[in-house]
Structure formats: structure tokens, C-alpha cells
Design a protein around this motif. Sequence first.
Motif, PDB file in Angstrom:
ATOM      1  N   GLY A  18      25.393 -38.517 -11.886  1.00 12.69           N
ATOM      2  CA  GLY A  18      23.957 -38.349 -12.050  1.00 12.69           C
ATOM      3  C   GLY A  18      23.346 -37.511 -10.953  1.00 12.69           C
ATOM      4  N   TYR A  19      24.017 -36.440 -10.597  1.00 12.55           N
ATOM      5  CA  TYR A  19      23.578 -35.609  -9.467  1.00 12.55           C
ATOM      6  C   TYR A  19      22.157 -35.091  -9.674  1.00 12.55           C
ATOM      7  CZ  TYR A  19      23.435 -31.607  -6.267  1.00 12.55           C
ATOM      8  OH  TYR A  19      23.081 -30.698  -5.299  1.00 12.55           O
ATOM      9  N   GLU A  20      21.833 -34.655 -10.876  1.00 13.18           N
ATOM     10  CA  GLU A  20      20.503 -34.111 -11.139  1.00 13.18           C
ATOM     11  C   GLU A  20      19.433 -35.184 -10.949  1.00 13.18           C
ATOM     12  OE1 GLU A  20      23.070 -33.862 -13.101  1.00 13.18           O
ATOM     13  OE2 GLU A  20      23.597 -31.722 -12.943  1.00 13.18           O
ATOM     14  N   LEU A  21      19.734 -36.429 -11.362  1.00 12.62           N
ATOM     15  CA  LEU A  21      18.773 -37.518 -11.175  1.00 12.62           C
ATOM     16  C   LEU A  21      18.555 -37.810  -9.700  1.00 12.62           C
ATOM     17  CD1 LEU A  21      20.004 -39.994 -13.954  1.00 12.62           C
ATOM     18  CD2 LEU A  21      18.096 -38.385 -14.084  1.00 12.62           C
ATOM     19  N   VAL A  22      19.635 -37.802  -8.936  1.00 13.27           N
ATOM     20  CA  VAL A  22      19.520 -38.073  -7.496  1.00 13.27           C
ATOM     21  C   VAL A  22      18.705 -36.984  -6.808  1.00 13.27           C
ATOM     22  CG1 VAL A  22      20.811 -38.347  -5.351  1.00 13.27           C
ATOM     23  CG2 VAL A  22      21.672 -39.387  -7.459  1.00 13.27           C
ATOM     24  N   VAL A  23      18.957 -35.728  -7.154  1.00 17.77           N
ATOM     25  CA  VAL A  23      18.213 -34.618  -6.543  1.00 17.77           C
ATOM     26  C   VAL A  23      16.733 -34.721  -6.880  1.00 17.77           C
ATOM     27  CG1 VAL A  23      17.909 -32.122  -6.559  1.00 17.77           C
ATOM     28  CG2 VAL A  23      20.198 -33.089  -6.446  1.00 17.77           C
ATOM     29  N   ARG A  24      16.427 -35.002  -8.137  1.00 19.30           N
ATOM     30  CA  ARG A  24      15.026 -35.121  -8.544  1.00 19.30           C
ATOM     31  C   ARG A  24      14.346 -36.294  -7.833  1.00 19.30           C
ATOM     32  NH1 ARG A  24      14.369 -35.628 -14.758  1.00 19.30           N
ATOM     33  NH2 ARG A  24      15.143 -37.740 -14.325  1.00 19.30           N
ATOM     34  N   GLY A  25      15.062 -37.408  -7.705  1.00 17.86           N
ATOM     35  CA  GLY A  25      14.499 -38.557  -7.009  1.00 17.86           C
ATOM     36  C   GLY A  25      14.242 -38.282  -5.534  1.00 17.86           C
TER      37      GLY A  25
ATOM     38  N   GLN B  26      15.521 -44.499 -15.862  1.00 17.88           N
ATOM     39  CA  GLN B  26      14.517 -45.240 -16.613  1.00 17.88           C
ATOM     40  C   GLN B  26      13.167 -44.532 -16.656  1.00 17.88           C
ATOM     41  OE1 GLN B  26      14.285 -49.391 -15.347  1.00 17.88           O
ATOM     42  NE2 GLN B  26      16.406 -49.325 -14.663  1.00 17.88           N
ATOM     43  N   GLY B  27      13.088 -43.353 -16.040  1.00 21.39           N
ATOM     44  CA  GLY B  27      11.836 -42.615 -16.026  1.00 21.39           C
ATOM     45  C   GLY B  27      10.839 -43.114 -15.005  1.00 21.39           C
ATOM     46  N   ILE B  28      11.299 -43.786 -13.968  1.00 17.89           N
ATOM     47  CA  ILE B  28      10.432 -44.326 -12.927  1.00 17.89           C
ATOM     48  C   ILE B  28      10.455 -43.391 -11.724  1.00 17.89           C
ATOM     49  CG2 ILE B  28      10.013 -46.288 -11.386  1.00 17.89           C
ATOM     50  CD1 ILE B  28      11.418 -48.059 -13.412  1.00 17.89           C
ATOM     51  N   ARG B  29       9.285 -43.047 -11.202  1.00 18.76           N
ATOM     52  CA  ARG B  29       9.204 -42.201 -10.019  1.00 18.76           C
ATOM     53  C   ARG B  29       9.660 -42.979  -8.785  1.00 18.76           C
ATOM     54  NH1 ARG B  29       4.235 -40.859 -12.442  1.00 18.76           N
ATOM     55  NH2 ARG B  29       3.150 -42.208 -10.952  1.00 18.76           N
ATOM     56  N   THR B  30      10.432 -42.322  -7.945  1.00 20.20           N
ATOM     57  CA  THR B  30      11.015 -42.971  -6.776  1.00 20.20           C
ATOM     58  C   THR B  30      10.348 -42.437  -5.520  1.00 20.20           C
ATOM     59  OG1 THR B  30      12.770 -41.298  -6.864  1.00 20.20           O
ATOM     60  CG2 THR B  30      13.247 -43.440  -7.837  1.00 20.20           C
ATOM     61  N   HIS B  31       9.472 -43.253  -4.952  1.00 19.28           N
ATOM     62  CA  HIS B  31       8.774 -42.896  -3.724  1.00 19.28           C
ATOM     63  C   HIS B  31       9.304 -43.713  -2.547  1.00 19.28           C
ATOM     64  CE1 HIS B  31       4.987 -40.986  -5.785  1.00 19.28           C
ATOM     65  NE2 HIS B  31       6.129 -40.384  -6.082  1.00 19.28           N
TER      66      HIS B  31
END
Length: 292
Positions: free
Chosen positions: A173-180, A82-87
Motif C-alpha cells: 500500500g505504498y501509495e496509501l502511505v505516501v498520501r497519508g 477506509q477513506g479517513i484523513r490521517t493527521h
Amino acid sequence: MAGKERQGGYAIAKPRYKNHRVVDERYAVITAVETTPGHIFDGACLVALTEQHHRTTGIGAETVVADQHYGTRENIRALQAQGIRTHMQVIRATGLTEKRGIFHASVFQYEPATDTYRCPANQTLIRRSYDRFQRGWLFRPDVKVCRACPLRAQCTTASIKTNSGRTIVHPDGYELVVRGCEQADSLEAKRDRRRRMTLMEGSFGQASQNHHFKRARWRRLWRQRIQDHLIAAVQNVKKIIKYGSPLLESAAKRLPPAPELTYQGCFNLSRVLAALKNAIRRLLSDTMPCFS
């Protein structure tokens, strides 16, 4: 974002409720509330809370800050999509590997060019099958190579007689998980989590000390939800009173003229709550940075 447990009895096996909240960064205004039974995992509520925050304020969250109970792979993937940063503090299951004394999955390097993993012994793990429960592809090495590997004892506890070796899960969604995960490990994320402790613990502490937040015995889930929403509404009204001078002026400019109130028989609580919700939404749309 955080959750708190309340006890509903005094026996050894205590029934519990969990309350989850979303607050904004500037004034700790509560924008989403969810109450669940005690056995529900905290991370299962994150996406729904984010959507509730959007419906309440009319503003999509830009960053989600939460403790490790919410930092699951599924939540990171959903928010990143969703384009939300995960902190959030990411859950990294190291307990089993430490107990067994074997390599953690993080030491296995994924190679996108060949779609394979490289193990610490410099051997190749290839794609074997898909696991629907874990929502990812399973990568395993060649059985003969794994049996003869000098690092086998540090890699897997499977018996040599079996035809299985070390298995690595490559999530969807490996790339999304790594980026998060990279965002969660940043200095900005660590600073936000320290800030979150002040806001969330302060919000729950005020609810407990001043509004009987921990009174949960002999409720049922639907009554507990009503109580939690009323406590959140009272805390928000106190925030408006405390910070309201400049904020209410800007919010009042956007409100339509108030209609004449007429008594029509019975008091309609749902309309009053809806009006309060709309007033808070308009107030937040002028003042709140998207933070949860």
C-alpha cells in the motif's frame, strides 16, 4: 486521540495500565475508550478505537488526529484504505541512521515507471524478495556496484566482505502511505494536532483531578476497564449538563416515548448503561463533526 499510563505499584519495575480515548472536536465528548496493559504499543489500538467510535456514534470518522505513538505505517495504510484523513504525527525512525551516520531511507527515490529505487549515488535498487514481518518488498542494488560505490560508507555499515548492500523496504500500500504522510505534514494537520493537545490533555486532566483517574493500584485489568468506562461516562454526563440546553432538545425529538418504569426485582446496570450509550449516540449524531 491519546493514551495515558497509570502506575499500579511503587517498586522499580512498576506495573502499568494504559488508557486510550477518542473525543470529538467540538465538545470533547468521549466516544471510545480502551484500557490495555502497559506493555502494549499505543499504535496497536488505533484501528479498534476508530471502529468503536463508529459503533458508539453511528458516524464514521472523517479525520483522525493523534500523536506520534499512533502514526505508524500500518495505521496510516489502514485508515487511508477506509477513506479517513490521517493527521497523526508520523513516526520516522531516524535514530538508527543518525547514530550510524548513514543516509535515511527517505533520500532513496522510488520510480514507479520502472519499479526501482534510485540511491544518492544514482544507482538502481531492484526488487529482490518479500519480507512478511515488515510487510513489504526488499530492494537492493547489485553487489558489485555497491562495493565499488564511493558513498558506501555513508549508505551502509555492512562489511565489504559480505554479499549484502543497502536494503530499502517498499511497504504494501505504498501509495496509501505516501498520501497519508502528505496529509500528516500539511498545515491543516499541524493545526489539528495543536487543537488536539488542548482537548485530550484537558480531558485526561479533568479525569485525574476530579475523578481519581490515576487510582490504579491493586486493580486488575477488568476492574480498571470498568473504572475507565465509568469515569468517561461521568465526564460525558457533565458535558451534556454543561452544553445540554440546545443539544438535548434536538436529541429528545428523536427519542421514542419513555416507557413506564416498573421495579422487577434487581437493578440491571447493563440496561442503564445501554440506555445512556444510546442517548449519547443520538445526541452526537445531531451535533458532532466526525473528528477523533
